[in-house]
Design a protein around this motif. Structure first.
Motif, short mmCIF file in Angstrom:
data_model
loop_
_atom_site.label_atom_id
_atom_site.label_comp_id
_atom_site.label_asym_id
_atom_site.label_seq_id
_atom_site.Cartn_x
_atom_site.Cartn_y
_atom_site.Cartn_z
N ASN A 92 16.78 26.13 5.17
CA ASN A 92 15.52 27.16 5.55
C ASN A 92 14.13 27.31 4.61
O ASN A 92 12.86 27.51 5.43
N LEU A 93 14.66 27.20 3.61
CA LEU A 93 13.27 27.23 2.21
C LEU A 93 12.90 26.19 2.64
O LEU A 93 11.24 26.57 1.70
N MET A 94 13.40 25.37 2.57
CA MET A 94 12.19 23.82 2.95
C MET A 94 11.61 24.25 3.82
O MET A 94 10.28 23.60 3.59
N THR A 95 12.25 24.79 5.38
CA THR A 95 11.29 24.81 6.17
C THR A 95 9.92 25.56 6.41
O THR A 95 8.75 25.44 6.02
N ALA A 96 10.52 27.26 5.04
CA ALA A 96 9.55 27.44 4.92
C ALA A 96 7.81 27.79 3.97
O ALA A 96 7.15 27.21 3.77
N ASN B 252 5.08 19.30 0.51
CA ASN B 252 5.89 18.52 1.89
C ASN B 252 7.28 18.67 0.70
O ASN B 252 7.86 17.95 0.29
N LEU B 253 8.41 19.16 1.75
CA LEU B 253 9.90 19.11 1.33
C LEU B 253 10.43 18.61 2.66
O LEU B 253 10.41 19.64 3.98
N ASN B 254 11.42 17.83 2.59
CA ASN B 254 12.02 17.35 4.01
C ASN B 254 13.90 17.16 3.17
O ASN B 254 13.08 16.20 2.42
N GLY B 255 14.54 17.53 4.41
CA GLY B 255 15.84 16.47 4.12
C GLY B 255 16.34 14.82 4.55
O GLY B 255 15.20 14.48 5.36
N VAL B 256 16.41 13.41 3.71
CA VAL B 256 16.22 12.66 3.38
C VAL B 256 18.15 12.64 3.30
O VAL B 256 18.19 12.09 1.97
N GLY B 257 18.84 12.00 4.50
CA GLY B 257 20.12 11.59 4.35
C GLY B 257 21.05 12.67 3.84
O GLY B 257 21.02 13.83 4.20
N THR B 258 21.22 12.70 2.36
CA THR B 258 22.68 13.42 1.52
C THR B 258 21.79 14.49 1.02
O THR B 258 22.04 14.63 -0.18
N GLY B 259 19.99 13.80 0.45
CA GLY B 259 19.82 14.59 -0.29
C GLY B 259 18.33 14.68 0.28
O GLY B 259 18.45 15.29 1.23
N ILE B 260 17.49 15.32 -1.04
CA ILE B 260 16.86 16.69 -0.69
C ILE B 260 15.27 15.55 -1.17
O ILE B 260 15.17 14.54 -1.49
N ASN B 261 14.17 15.56 -0.39
CA ASN B 261 12.52 14.93 -1.17
C ASN B 261 11.70 15.87 -0.85
O ASN B 261 11.34 16.85 -0.14
N ALA B 262 10.83 15.90 -1.82
CA ALA B 262 9.92 16.70 -2.02
C ALA B 262 8.43 15.57 -2.54
O ALA B 262 8.68 14.97 -3.12
N SER B 263 6.97 16.15 -2.22
CA SER B 263 5.89 15.29 -2.92
C SER B 263 4.71 16.40 -2.34
O SER B 263 4.66 17.55 -1.31
N VAL B 264 3.62 15.63 -3.35
CA VAL B 264 2.18 16.74 -3.15
C VAL B 264 1.16 15.85 -2.62
O VAL B 264 1.14 14.96 -3.33
N THR B 265 0.77 16.54 -1.53
CA THR B 265 -0.74 15.14 -1.16
C THR B 265 -2.04 16.04 -1.78
O THR B 265 -1.84 17.49 -2.27
N GLY B 266 -2.96 15.71 -1.98
CA GLY B 266 -4.17 16.24 -1.84
C GLY B 266 -5.22 14.96 -2.37
O GLY B 266 -4.92 13.79 -2.14
N PHE B 267 -6.33 15.06 -3.08
CA PHE B 267 -7.51 14.87 -3.46
C PHE B 267 -6.86 13.69 -5.00
O PHE B 267 -6.19 14.60 -5.56
N PRO B 268 -6.22 12.63 -4.42
CA PRO B 268 -6.14 11.80 -5.68
C PRO B 268 -6.65 11.95 -7.40
O PRO B 268 -7.22 12.29 -6.89
#
Length: 478
Positions: A191-195, A286-302
């Motif tokens: 729920n927290l990752m979705t939010a 950006n947060l989402n589940g990947v298999g048995t783990g979780i992934n986080a990323s930050v997108t923007g101007f490089p």
């Protein structure tokens, strides 16, 4: 008659003088205003930071040129692009005096006019901010921004061109990418990752996880749920130029998140995770589940630079053994109440790189987790005192019960803890003092104590044998 002639002549001469003076002044006015007009400035007129109030144009030009010459000698102008700040060469900047004076208005604050060519700006950008590539449109936009900022005439200024580039480009990339494996994703974590997925971090803004969950309906969240998500956010933020304002670790070595990246959350104690975006551009989480783990990323101007983290200087600390005593443990048996755990200390470093070259190394944190001590429960034994002693001390110098027990709580003076054994009272032995006889007595503990007593001091001295100088025994006096 003579007086009349004198008066007539005086009036004629005075009129002629006035006429010639008026004609000369009119001529000067005509030359200055019509033939060779000269501009002047009124009250409260500024050109850049220079006051030219009530000055003719020629004097105003001298004032401004003198000030600009000093500006070239003292000014420090820097160009900022995202996380990089580079000094801008002033030799490519040319001051335009004529355009500055002709565009100035009375009673107003006017700008300085500097000429900067797009060719020189393009060369500067490609050399200093490589490997980034700039289009012609972006170079034109940056050149315009530099001219506008220089117009103020400030000696120390940093010109941020990030916004100018972003206005002409829609390029956004994934700046960071972090994964935690073998994470048991509970309902609260999902729920927290979705939010948080898609959350926009605005320019110059601060993010607080505790403040965020107060504004969202996320259901039941445990402290472990919050800690797991905060930790992967922390690991991702370390790969940017963001500032970490608040971050804490727990009391024991974490098992659900990688060592060195824990960001513990405790709502009751107000322990939060807070970070700040210092840039003039926005970023997206950006947060989402990947298999048995979780992934986080930050997108923007490089960014211009790259950021990497590493864990070094790992140290381990052995736990101590705490002994406790209990009458419920059988003799010759040791019960382990807690196995204990090694303490660990690690140091987290951040490397700031330009291409493959490290330009700066920062120590981010030094995380220390104290060891968890091993607890053993020993049997409670109480043996009788050795023969010939009355205080519980054996002939080999040991004490029974164990040394260090100071009360019935089980605490010991050597730092161990245990239940105090039942003390055994030594024999006291009652005697018939002063009679010179031997007596026996029974102690409270049931043991028998013995002791020999004598009479008073005088009788004791008389009973001692005496010898003469030759070593012969002297008979006792009667």
């Amino acid at each position: 008659m003579n007086n009349k002639l004198f008066g007539t002549t005086f009036v004629a001469m005075l009129g002629t003088t006035v006429l010639f003076f008026g004609l000369s002044q009119a001529g000067t006015y005509a030359i200055n205003k019509v033939v060779f007009p000269t501009k002047g400035f009124g009250d409260q007129t500024y050109i850049g930071p220079y006051d030219v109030s009530n000055l003719p144009e020629t004097d105003a030009a001298v004032t401004v040129q003198t000030g600009v010459k000093a500006w070239y000698d003292e000014a420090q102008v820097q160009i900022k692009l995202q996380d990089a700040i580079i000094p801008f060469p002033l030799e490519v900047v040319e001051f335009n005096t004529d355009r500055t004076l002709t565009s100035a208005r009375d009673g107003a604050k006017n700008e300085l006019r500097f000429d900067v060519t797009e060719e020189s700006v393009g060369t500067f950008l490609n050399q200093q901010f490589s490997p980034m590539i700039f289009s012609d449109e972006e170079i034109v936009s940056v050149t315009k921004s530099i001219r506008e900022q220089l117009a103020s005439g400030r000696k120390d200024q940093t010109i941020d061109i990030s916004t100018a580039l972003l206005a002409s480009s829609s390029v956004e990339t994934a700046i960071t990418n972090v994964s935690f494996n073998n994470i048991e994703t509970s309902v609260g974590i999902r729920n927290l990752m979705t939010a948080l997925n898609g959350y926009v971090i605005n320019p110059k803004s601060t993010f607080s996880l505790l403040e965020f969950i107060e504004t969202a309906d996320l259901g039941v969240l445990t402290e472990q749920d919050l800690t797991t998500v905060a930790s992967i956010l922390y690991a991702s933020i370390l790969q940017t130029n963001f500032g970490v304002d608040e971050r804490s670790i727990g009391p024991v070595v974490p098992t659900s998140v990688p060592l060195g990246f824990e960001a513990s959350i405790n709502r009751e104690l107000g322990i939060d995770f807070v970070f700040t975006n210092p840039n003039t551009t926005s970023f997206t989480l950006n947060l989402n589940g990947v298999g048995t783990g979780i992934n986080a990323s930050v997108t923007g101007f490089p960014f211009v630079y790259q950021y990497e983290t590493t864990i070094t200087d790992r140290l381990e600390f052995q736990p101590k053994i705490i002994k406790q005593f209990s009458s419920f443990v059988e003799p010759n048996t040791i019960r382990v109440k807690s196995q204990g755990q090694n303490g660990i200390q690690v140091t987290v470093f951040k490397y700031i790189k330009s291409s493959s070259d490290i330009i700066e190394t920062k120590e981010v944190s030094k995380d220390f987790y104290p060891p968890v001590h091993k607890v053993e429960i020993h049997p409670l034994t109480a043996s009788a005192p050795a023969e010939g002693t009355t205080d519980g001390t054996t002939t080999d110098g040991t004490v029974n019960p164990p040394i260090g027990i100071i009360d019935g709580s089980g605490s010991t003076t050597d730092g161990t803890t245990g239940q105090a054994p039942t003390p055994t009272n030594p024999g006291t032995g009652t005697t018939d003092s002063g009679t010179g006889t031997t007596g026996t007595g029974t102690s409270n503990g049931g043991s028998t104590g013995s002791g020999t007593t004598t009479g008073d001091d005088n009788n004791e001295k008389d009973s001692e044998p005496k010898y003469d100088k030759g070593g012969n025994l002297i008979p006792p006096s009667k």
